[in-house]
Design a protein around this motif. Structure first.
Motif, PDB file in Angstrom:
ATOM      1  N   ASP A 129      87.505  38.340  29.877  1.00 21.18           N
ATOM      2  CA  ASP A 129      86.720  39.560  30.043  1.00 21.18           C
ATOM      3  C   ASP A 129      86.872  40.477  28.839  1.00 21.18           C
ATOM      4  O   ASP A 129      87.884  40.471  28.173  1.00 21.18           O
ATOM      5  CB  ASP A 129      87.197  40.330  31.271  1.00 21.18           C
ATOM      6  N   LYS A 130      85.838  41.254  28.618  1.00 24.83           N
ATOM      7  CA  LYS A 130      85.936  42.252  27.559  1.00 24.83           C
ATOM      8  C   LYS A 130      87.074  43.208  27.906  1.00 24.83           C
ATOM      9  O   LYS A 130      87.279  43.551  29.062  1.00 24.83           O
ATOM     10  CB  LYS A 130      84.618  43.046  27.467  1.00 24.83           C
ATOM     11  N   SER A 172      88.872  46.104  28.944  1.00 21.71           N
ATOM     12  CA  SER A 172      88.262  47.239  29.639  1.00 21.71           C
ATOM     13  C   SER A 172      88.872  48.562  29.203  1.00 21.71           C
ATOM     14  O   SER A 172      89.989  48.623  28.691  1.00 21.71           O
ATOM     15  CB  SER A 172      88.436  47.076  31.137  1.00 21.71           C
ATOM     16  N   ASP A 173      88.126  49.639  29.469  1.00 23.94           N
ATOM     17  CA  ASP A 173      88.588  51.004  29.242  1.00 23.94           C
ATOM     18  C   ASP A 173      89.884  51.262  29.984  1.00 23.94           C
ATOM     19  O   ASP A 173      90.800  51.869  29.458  1.00 23.94           O
ATOM     20  CB  ASP A 173      87.541  51.972  29.803  1.00 23.94           C
TER      21      ASP A 173
END
Ligand code: ADP
Ligand code: MG
Length: 313
Positions: free
Chosen positions: A77-78, A80-81
């Motif tokens: 997954d990218k 995340s924030d």
């Protein structure tokens, strides 16, 4: 090299010695290189992360330092924030009852992939407590230390939102530290709660009634979760008495509805976890106050610290 690091810490960065960014990356003690991390064993896993013990051994002589490395479960997954925020929050915390940040390990592209923390050899309270028959006074000492870490966290206007025995780590027989800032939120000055909508998988049996009903998280809802954590400590994290098991036992009659709906009804009727057997009366009263339906009636961590101080004498 150590002297150079010391000089850099003091601000004496000598330009001619440190010309390129590669050189500074080599001396920044918070930059960990993946190639020097040797996996030892898996320490634990929660909903979002995985924590592994590594030996950081740049000299490659087997004498490196042991570090706990947290990474996200879904690696593809990218980034995340939330993950970056978790790292930033831990980086900003300095307290003897909060796990220490050591640094990061970044991928070639520059994305932060791993969080490096100090390794706490005895694991979480959930690993530690069942194996020992800790006397009450010792339980109360741990409880007080958790309150000290939480009081500091609240002084920086953070709500933890996931305080539970699984997220309290044990350094040695007389020191515990709070870990896992994955759900932690900042409450701006002048505001009293943070409203979150989380999809599934929330630690609902540790949640205060207003978190379940209105998704309102505040300093007082952390105090409720502390009450549940205290309950776990006093049951020595006995699996058969775990908060989910106990609540499911109480919920038996009302099957068919959603767990959270039944849980809210039960709490609204005033039902709570039972006070563990060997608890002194004062501790029972204190725990029940943490579970007051009205958040303003719950104690804060500062007053809890004082209470435990008196109770331990
Ligand atoms: P998650 O966000 O997935 O819940 P945690 O940060 O709570 O991840 O870590 C998961 C588990 O790994 C913990 O419950 C604990 O057992 C273990 N763990 C985490 N950090 C450390 C550490 N610094 N030292 C030793 N064990 C740790
Ligand atoms: Mg956790």
């Amino acid at each position: 090299l150590r002297e150079l690091i010391e000089l850099m810490r003091k601000g004496f960065v000598i330009q001619s010695v440190m010309p390129s960014s590669e050189a500074s990356a080599n001396t920044d003690p918070t930059v960990f290189h993946k190639r020097y991390l040797k996996q030892v064993r898996i320490l634990g896993e929660g909903h979002f992360g995985k924590v592994t013990l590594y030996l950081y051994d740049p000299a490659n002589d087997g004498k490196g330092e042991q570090v706990a490395v947290k990474s996200l479960k879904q690696e593809n997954d990218k980034i995340s924030d939330g993950w970056i925020k978790e790292i930033e929050i831990l980086k900003s915390l300095y307290h003897s009852n909060i796990v220490k940040y050591k640094g990061c390990c970044t991928e070639l592209g520059g994305q932060v992939v791993q969080l490096i923390m100090e390794y706490l050899p005895l694991g979480s309270l959930k690993d530690y407590l069942p194996k020992r028959n800790l006397p009450m006074s010792h339980c109360l000492m741990f409880a007080q230390q958790i309150c000290q870490g939480m009081n500091y966290l609240h002084s920086k206007r953070y709500v933890h939102r996931d305080l539970a025995a699984r997220n309290v780590l044990v350094e040695n027989d007389s020191l515990v530290k709070i870990g896992d800032f994955g759900l932690t939120k900042y409450i701006p000055e002048g505001e009293i709660y943070y409203r979150v909508r989380e999809d599934g998988d929330s630690p609902v049996f540790w949640y205060a009634i207003e978190c379940l009903k209105e998704s309102k998280f505040s300093f007082s809802s952390d105090v409720w979760s502390f009450g549940v954590t205290l309950y776990e400590i006093l049951t020595r994290c006995d699996r058969r008495q775990s908060p989910p098991d106990k609540f499911f036992e109480m919920m038996k009659e009302a099957q068919g509805q959603m767990t959270v709906v039944i849980l809210i009804k039960l709490l609204e009727q005033g039902l709570r976890l039972p006070c563990p057997k060997d608890s002194p009366h004062e501790v029972k009263i204190l725990m029940e106050r943490c579970w007051s339906a009205d958040p303003s009636e719950r104690p804060d961590f500062e007053s809890l610290i004082k209470k435990f101080q008196i109770l331990r004498q």
